[in-house]
Structures are given as structure tokens and as C-alpha cells.
Scaffold this motif. Structure first.
Motif, mmCIF file in Angstrom:
data_model
loop_
_atom_site.group_PDB
_atom_site.id
_atom_site.type_symbol
_atom_site.label_atom_id
_atom_site.label_comp_id
_atom_site.label_asym_id
_atom_site.label_seq_id
_atom_site.Cartn_x
_atom_site.Cartn_y
_atom_site.Cartn_z
ATOM 1 N N GLY A 1 0.825 -1.193 0.000
ATOM 2 C CA GLY A 1 0.000 0.000 0.000
ATOM 3 C C GLY A 1 0.858 1.241 0.000
ATOM 4 O O GLY A 1 2.086 1.188 0.191
ATOM 5 N N LEU A 2 0.210 2.382 -0.186
ATOM 6 C CA LEU A 2 0.908 3.659 -0.294
ATOM 7 C C LEU A 2 1.235 4.258 1.064
ATOM 8 O O LEU A 2 2.270 4.887 1.242
ATOM 9 C CB LEU A 2 0.047 4.640 -1.094
ATOM 10 C CG LEU A 2 0.638 6.016 -1.369
ATOM 11 C CD1 LEU A 2 1.892 5.898 -2.232
ATOM 12 C CD2 LEU A 2 -0.403 6.906 -2.066
ATOM 13 N N ILE B 1 -0.104 -7.755 -4.584
ATOM 14 C CA ILE B 1 -1.504 -7.386 -4.388
ATOM 15 C C ILE B 1 -1.539 -5.933 -3.932
ATOM 16 O O ILE B 1 -0.910 -5.587 -2.921
ATOM 17 C CB ILE B 1 -2.184 -8.263 -3.306
ATOM 18 C CG1 ILE B 1 -1.914 -9.752 -3.544
ATOM 19 C CG2 ILE B 1 -3.668 -7.951 -3.220
ATOM 20 C CD1 ILE B 1 -2.590 -10.350 -4.731
ATOM 21 N N LEU B 2 -2.224 -5.082 -4.652
ATOM 22 C CA LEU B 2 -2.292 -3.668 -4.258
ATOM 23 C C LEU B 2 -3.529 -3.401 -3.413
ATOM 24 O O LEU B 2 -4.650 -3.716 -3.815
ATOM 25 C CB LEU B 2 -2.321 -2.767 -5.491
ATOM 26 C CG LEU B 2 -2.386 -1.264 -5.178
ATOM 27 C CD1 LEU B 2 -1.174 -0.814 -4.378
ATOM 28 C CD2 LEU B 2 -2.520 -0.451 -6.454
ATOM 29 N N ALA B 3 -3.311 -2.801 -2.243
ATOM 30 C CA ALA B 3 -4.416 -2.349 -1.398
ATOM 31 C C ALA B 3 -4.705 -0.897 -1.738
ATOM 32 O O ALA B 3 -3.833 -0.035 -1.588
ATOM 33 C CB ALA B 3 -4.055 -2.487 0.076
ATOM 34 N N GLY B 4 -5.914 -0.627 -2.227
ATOM 35 C CA GLY B 4 -6.243 0.723 -2.666
ATOM 36 C C GLY B 4 -5.680 1.002 -4.049
ATOM 37 O O GLY B 4 -5.496 0.088 -4.852
ATOM 38 N N ARG B 5 -5.356 2.258 -4.308
ATOM 39 C CA ARG B 5 -4.877 2.649 -5.645
ATOM 40 C C ARG B 5 -3.448 3.168 -5.648
ATOM 41 O O ARG B 5 -2.827 3.263 -6.706
ATOM 42 C CB ARG B 5 -5.812 3.707 -6.246
ATOM 43 C CG ARG B 5 -7.218 3.195 -6.501
ATOM 44 C CD ARG B 5 -8.109 4.307 -7.052
ATOM 45 N NE ARG B 5 -9.502 3.876 -7.164
ATOM 46 C CZ ARG B 5 -10.083 3.526 -8.300
ATOM 47 N NH1 ARG B 5 -9.404 3.548 -9.428
ATOM 48 N NH2 ARG B 5 -11.348 3.156 -8.320
ATOM 49 N N GLN C 1 -2.028 5.484 -8.343
ATOM 50 C CA GLN C 1 -1.637 4.979 -9.658
ATOM 51 C C GLN C 1 -2.875 4.829 -10.537
ATOM 52 O O GLN C 1 -3.999 4.702 -10.041
ATOM 53 C CB GLN C 1 -0.916 3.640 -9.534
ATOM 54 C CG GLN C 1 0.257 3.640 -8.569
ATOM 55 C CD GLN C 1 1.296 4.688 -8.864
ATOM 56 O OE1 GLN C 1 1.635 4.927 -10.032
ATOM 57 N NE2 GLN C 1 1.835 5.315 -7.825
ATOM 58 N N SER C 2 -2.667 4.799 -11.837
ATOM 59 C CA SER C 2 -3.774 4.611 -12.766
ATOM 60 C C SER C 2 -4.226 3.157 -12.742
ATOM 61 O O SER C 2 -3.469 2.261 -12.370
ATOM 62 C CB SER C 2 -3.342 4.993 -14.183
ATOM 63 O OG SER C 2 -2.405 4.044 -14.687
ATOM 64 N N MET C 3 -5.453 2.930 -13.173
ATOM 65 C CA MET C 3 -5.948 1.560 -13.243
ATOM 66 C C MET C 3 -5.157 0.751 -14.260
ATOM 67 O O MET C 3 -4.969 -0.462 -14.090
ATOM 68 C CB MET C 3 -7.435 1.545 -13.593
ATOM 69 C CG MET C 3 -8.352 1.962 -12.457
ATOM 70 S SD MET C 3 -8.151 0.955 -10.942
ATOM 71 C CE MET C 3 -8.582 -0.674 -11.548
ATOM 72 N N ILE D 1 -2.057 -0.439 -12.444
ATOM 73 C CA ILE D 1 -2.408 -1.486 -11.486
ATOM 74 C C ILE D 1 -2.648 -2.808 -12.214
ATOM 75 O O ILE D 1 -2.157 -3.863 -11.804
ATOM 76 C CB ILE D 1 -3.650 -1.084 -10.666
ATOM 77 C CG1 ILE D 1 -3.356 0.177 -9.852
ATOM 78 C CG2 ILE D 1 -4.079 -2.223 -9.743
ATOM 79 C CD1 ILE D 1 -4.596 0.785 -9.202
ATOM 80 N N ALA D 2 -3.409 -2.758 -13.295
ATOM 81 C CA ALA D 2 -3.715 -3.980 -14.049
ATOM 82 C C ALA D 2 -2.454 -4.621 -14.609
ATOM 83 O O ALA D 2 -2.315 -5.854 -14.617
ATOM 84 C CB ALA D 2 -4.698 -3.659 -15.179
ATOM 85 N N GLN D 3 -1.519 -3.805 -15.062
ATOM 86 C CA GLN D 3 -0.301 -4.325 -15.685
ATOM 87 C C GLN D 3 0.710 -4.860 -14.674
ATOM 88 O O GLN D 3 1.447 -5.805 -14.974
ATOM 89 C CB GLN D 3 0.359 -3.216 -16.517
ATOM 90 C CG GLN D 3 -0.424 -2.782 -17.732
ATOM 91 C CD GLN D 3 0.094 -1.479 -18.328
ATOM 92 O OE1 GLN D 3 1.187 -1.027 -17.997
ATOM 93 N NE2 GLN D 3 -0.693 -0.861 -19.189
ATOM 94 N N ASN D 4 0.745 -4.278 -13.486
ATOM 95 C CA ASN D 4 1.831 -4.563 -12.554
ATOM 96 C C ASN D 4 1.443 -5.365 -11.314
ATOM 97 O O ASN D 4 2.334 -5.825 -10.591
ATOM 98 C CB ASN D 4 2.471 -3.247 -12.093
ATOM 99 C CG ASN D 4 3.224 -2.552 -13.201
ATOM 100 O OD1 ASN D 4 4.355 -2.911 -13.518
ATOM 101 N ND2 ASN D 4 2.584 -1.562 -13.815
#
Length: 329
Positions: A135-136, A198-202, A205-207, A210-213
Motif C-alpha cells: 500500500g501507499l 496485491i495492491l491495497a487501494g490505488r 496509480q492509474s488503473m 495497477i492492471a499491468q503490474n
């Protein structure tokens, strides 16, 4: 290397648990906390080993652990008290099949090489049961304590992600990130299998990013209607970026009531319900597209050990068939 994600059965929903495995936010738990003179948000973890082993034995898909570096009374949350990464090593040693995940490590607060070594160690020792939730970070007080700038944490998040991925390569080239470093310098151990991010929240970053990484998206607790919207956003982002199916993950703050037939009553981040209504409630989230749900029991009226047994007996068989417990997806 193969990516192993033990919580993802496409088209189905698995059930996990969130630490600290206490019910201090229930009425009885609050009385006990005050009697023991514990600050609000500092859990009772006296039975943590017993409860961890019970969750593993019952067949829950995953245990999720948050990172809270320092206790801030303004937030009133000490998470599970123990250091996240040290604790994960202990949890890996006393369990056999349950996945262990972070939700989440505050990625910008860490030195990336030290974190790469620690996470790969946990992955090795747990036989690839680790899910790297990151997470950030949203608590400004933490960043200056570690010598980092709060305002630039999104850029540091991306940089640390890149460095860790490079460090885990069989022959990494870390000199592209560290001036004057020999390209022979390596970080060991290397992961046995590709570690799922696994990303918690955003993380600001752009969607598309997130989808790519990321290999999964962990979103904060929401009602079924709002969850459906976010699942659709996730699936659209995966489709637009030519990505395979990846799990949508969420959490639910469950007050499991002693009245087995008590109907569902929503509250912030979750709701109250008797055990006889819990399967139907979770089914709604499964139909909304949630692939994994982490249950948070801090408000549970039923004591945690009893709650785990009830859920294991009455609910888990509908979402996590025993025959699939050891599947790698």
C-alpha cells in the motif's frame, strides 16, 4: 517461475481472515480491554498461536496482516502489535496450508533491497504461500520518522516496486538504480516462485498501471452495490490491458451475533448477522464478483475461537471446497 496464488479460483469466492484475530471492538471485548488497561486499538493477542493454527486447520484460504509502524492514538489502531515481517515468519512456521498475506506493507517506508530480501525469505520458508500486499501509506506522521517525504510517496512506491522486482531476478542488474554499483551484486534468496503482488487501494496509480503490474487488487470494505462497480472497473482494466483473470479482493467487518437466526444489519465497513444468514450474505459478494473476502472479527459478539469454528463448519464448505485447498491458481 510460476505465480502461485492460493486464494483465486476463477468464478468463485474464497474466504480468509484479517489479523489481529480478536474481538476487542465488541461490547464484551471493550469491557475486557478497559479492565486490562489496554489503549483502544491495542488487541488482546494472548491466544494468537491457537487461533492461527485453528484457522489453518479449518481450511480458511488466507490470513491477512496489516503494517502499522507506530501506534497513533488519533487513529486508534495498533494492528496486530508485532512487526509484520517478523511475525509472518513465525506464522509460516506454525501453519501448513493457509496463505499468508500482507494488507498491506507500506511500500514507500521501506528500503527496497532490505524488503526484497525479507519478503523472498518469507516466500522461501512458507513454501510459496506468501501474498505480497502493498500500500501507499496514509498516515503523515510515519514518513518523517523514517526519513521520507510524505508528498512524494507515490513516486517512491513505483521506484521501490521496480527495484524489488529487479532484485528478485535470477541475474539482476541493480546498478541501473544505484550509481557505481557493480552489476555482480545480488540479493539472496531469490523467490522459489513468482511472488504475487496485491495492491491495497490505488496508491495514486492509474488503473492501467495497477492492471499491468499487480496480480490482484485489494479494495476496502464496501456494500454489495458499490463493490459491483469496482469489480467492473477492475475487470475492464484487465481487459483493456490484455491481462488474464486476476482476483478482486475485499474485506468485511463481521459482527457475528449469538442469535444464529439474526438478520443482516449493515454498519460501517460490514455488518451484523447470525451464522445462519452469513452464507447468503457472502454469496451476494461472490455474485458481485469478489474472488476473495477477508473477514475481520474485531466486532464479533461470538468469541473469536467459536466464530472461526462456526464459520468453518457452516460457511466455508460453500466457498472453499476441501478438494481445492491445495490448488495453485
Amino acid at each position: 517461475m510460476k505465480t502461485i496464488c492460493k486464494i483465486h479460483i476463477p468464478g468463485r469466492m474464497t474466504l480468509g481472515l484479517e489479523f489481529p484475530l480478536d474481538n476487542d471492538w465488541s461490547l464484551e471485548g471493550e469491557k475486557k480491554r478497559k479492565k486490562q488497561r489496554r489503549p483502544f486499538g491495542i488487541p488482546d493477542i494472548s491466544k494468537h498461536t491457537e487461533l492461527i493454527k485453528l484457522a489453518d486447520k479449518l481450511g480458511f484460504a488466507a490470513l491477512w496482516m496489516r503494517e502499522v509502524p507506530v501506534y497513533d492514538p488519533g487513529f486508534g489502531d495498533g494492528a496486530q502489535i508485532f512487526d509484520t515481517l517478523s511475525y509472518l515468519g513465525y506464522v509460516a512456521a506454525i501453519t501448513d496450508s493457509i496463505a499468508i498475506g500482507t494488507a498491506a506493507v507500506v511500500l514507500p517506508l521501506h528500503d527496497p533491497l532490505q524488503l526484497a530480501k525479507a519478503i523472498a525469505t518469507i516466500e522461501n520458508l512458507s513454501e510459496s504461500r506468501y501474498l505480497f500486499g502493498v500500500g501507499l501509506g496514509d498516515r503523515p506522521v510515519e514518513f518523517p520518522l523514517f526519513g521520507f517525504d510524505f508528498e512524494t510517496r507515490a513516486q517512491r512506491f513505483v521506484l521501490n516496486h521496480e527495484i524489488i522486482k529487479e532484485a528478485w531476478k535470477e541475474q539482476s542488474e541493480l546498478n541501473q538504480y544505484y550509481e557505481g554499483l557493480s552489476n555482480e551484486i545480488q540479493v539472496y534468496p531469490k523467490p522459489k516462485n513468482e511472488i504475487p503482488w496485491i495492491l491495497a487501494g490505488r496508491a495514486k496509480q492509474s488503473m492501467d498501471w495497477i492492471a499491468q503490474n499487480m496480480q490482484g487488487w485489494f479494495n476496502y470494505p464496501r456494500d454489495v452495490k458499490d463493490t459491483e462497480v469496482l469489480v467492473r472497473e477492475w475487470k475492464n482494466a484487465l481487459y483493456d490491458n490484455n491481462q488474464a483473470s486476476k482476483p478482486y479482493i475485499s474485506a468485511f467487518h463481521l459482527n457475528l451475533l449469538k442469535d444464529a437466526d439474526a438478520p443482516f444489519t449493515p454498519h460501517r465497513f460490514g455488518g451484523s448477522v447470525g451464522i445462519n444468514g452469513l452464507t447468503q450474505l457472502m454469496r451476494l459478494y461472490e455474485l458481485a464478483g469478489v474472488n476473495h473476502m477477508a473477514l475481520h472479527l474485531r466486532k464479533s459478539e461470538v468469541p473469536v475461537d467459536e466464530a472461526l469454528k462456526l464459520i468453518g463448519q457452516e460457511v466455508l464448505p460453500h466457498f472453499y471446497p476441501l478438494s481445492l485447498q491445495n490448488s495453485n491458481v
